[in-house]
Design a protein around this motif. Structure first.
Motif, PDB file in Angstrom:
ATOM      1  N   LEU A  79      35.238  24.065  39.640  1.00 29.32           N
ATOM      2  CA  LEU A  79      35.954  25.161  40.296  1.00 29.32           C
ATOM      3  C   LEU A  79      34.996  26.005  41.115  1.00 29.32           C
ATOM      4  CD1 LEU A  79      39.014  25.784  39.767  1.00 29.32           C
ATOM      5  CD2 LEU A  79      37.993  24.286  38.072  1.00 29.32           C
ATOM      6  N   ARG A 102      28.628  30.099  36.612  1.00 27.93           N
ATOM      7  CA  ARG A 102      28.215  31.397  36.062  1.00 27.93           C
ATOM      8  C   ARG A 102      28.493  32.512  37.061  1.00 27.93           C
ATOM      9  NH1 ARG A 102      22.079  29.461  35.924  1.00 27.93           N
ATOM     10  NH2 ARG A 102      21.727  29.517  38.145  1.00 27.93           N
ATOM     11  N   CYS A 143      39.811  33.590  37.056  1.00 33.47           N
ATOM     12  CA  CYS A 143      39.925  32.194  37.527  1.00 33.47           C
ATOM     13  C   CYS A 143      40.373  31.273  36.404  1.00 33.47           C
ATOM     14  CB  CYS A 143      38.577  31.691  38.060  1.00 33.47           C
ATOM     15  SG  CYS A 143      38.076  32.532  39.547  1.00 33.47           S
TER      16      CYS A 143
END
Ligand SMILES: C[S@@+](CC[C@H](N)C(=O)[O-])C[C@H]1O[C@@H](n2cnc3c(N)ncnc32)[C@H](O)[C@@H]1O
Length: 164
Positions: A79, A102, A143
């Motif tokens: 992603l 991250r 997300c």
């Protein structure tokens, strides 16, 4: 079950909130070391609202160790806002792995583009360039919520019921 994978997460509150989301999705949560906190950190606990105990949590020493744990049939998606596929256009399967980067800088391109890379559209960025780099991406736990629930919706026969 669905698998949510966090590559080297840095912010304990995000991981705590994601653990809570995973518990609700009955998704497995994979954390790839190093992390920016201890798993027992009270900020993780607070943000997870103690759902941490309900989340199935698997720690991996490195991305290579995570890959070594995959079976040949596992499908992995990464992603990123650099992804070519829109997250609503992907057909997810129930044992898929969704890998998120991250908070500070995502994940290395070697990992990002080794697998099909998926993005969430960000209409706000179309207003034009902003000096503030933080405006160029969504919060990590947001997300996971967006893509995790879309994947779960697709693979659940009865969306108001349990995941298989
Ligand atoms: C805060 S963002 C990292 C931002 C960093 N500037 C980068 O270049 O990736 C943390 C993670 O959230 C996910 N993310 C953020 N915005 C996204 C988007 N529009 N589409 C897909 N994933 C996104 C990605 O997995 C990303 O690695």
């Amino acid at each position: 079950v669905l698998n949510i994978v966090l590559y080297q997460p840095e912010i304990p509150q995000n991981t705590g909130a994601i653990a809570r989301t995973c518990a609700m999705l009955t998704a497995r949560l994979h954390l790839i070391r190093p992390f920016g906190f201890q798993i027992g950190d009270k900020r993780v606990r607070r943000a997870s609202m103690d759902y941490l105990e309900d989340a199935e949590l698997i720690e991996h020493a490195s991305f290579e160790a995570f890959e070594a744990s995959l079976s040949g049939e596992s499908r992995v998606w990464t992603l990123s806002d650099k992804g070519s596929q829109n997250y609503t256009q992907v057909e997810y399967s129930k044992d898929d792995y969704l890998v998120f980067g991250r908070e500070s800088d995502g994940m290395p391109d070697e990992i990002l583009f080794k697998y099909p890379c998926v993005h969430i559209p960000m209409p706000g960025t179309e207003k034009g360039p902003r000096d503030d780099h933080r405006f160029h991406s969504l919060n990590l736990s947001v997300c996971v919520g967006i893509v995790g629930f879309e994947a779960a919706r697709q693979v659940t026969k009865n969306w108001s019921g349990n995941l298989e």
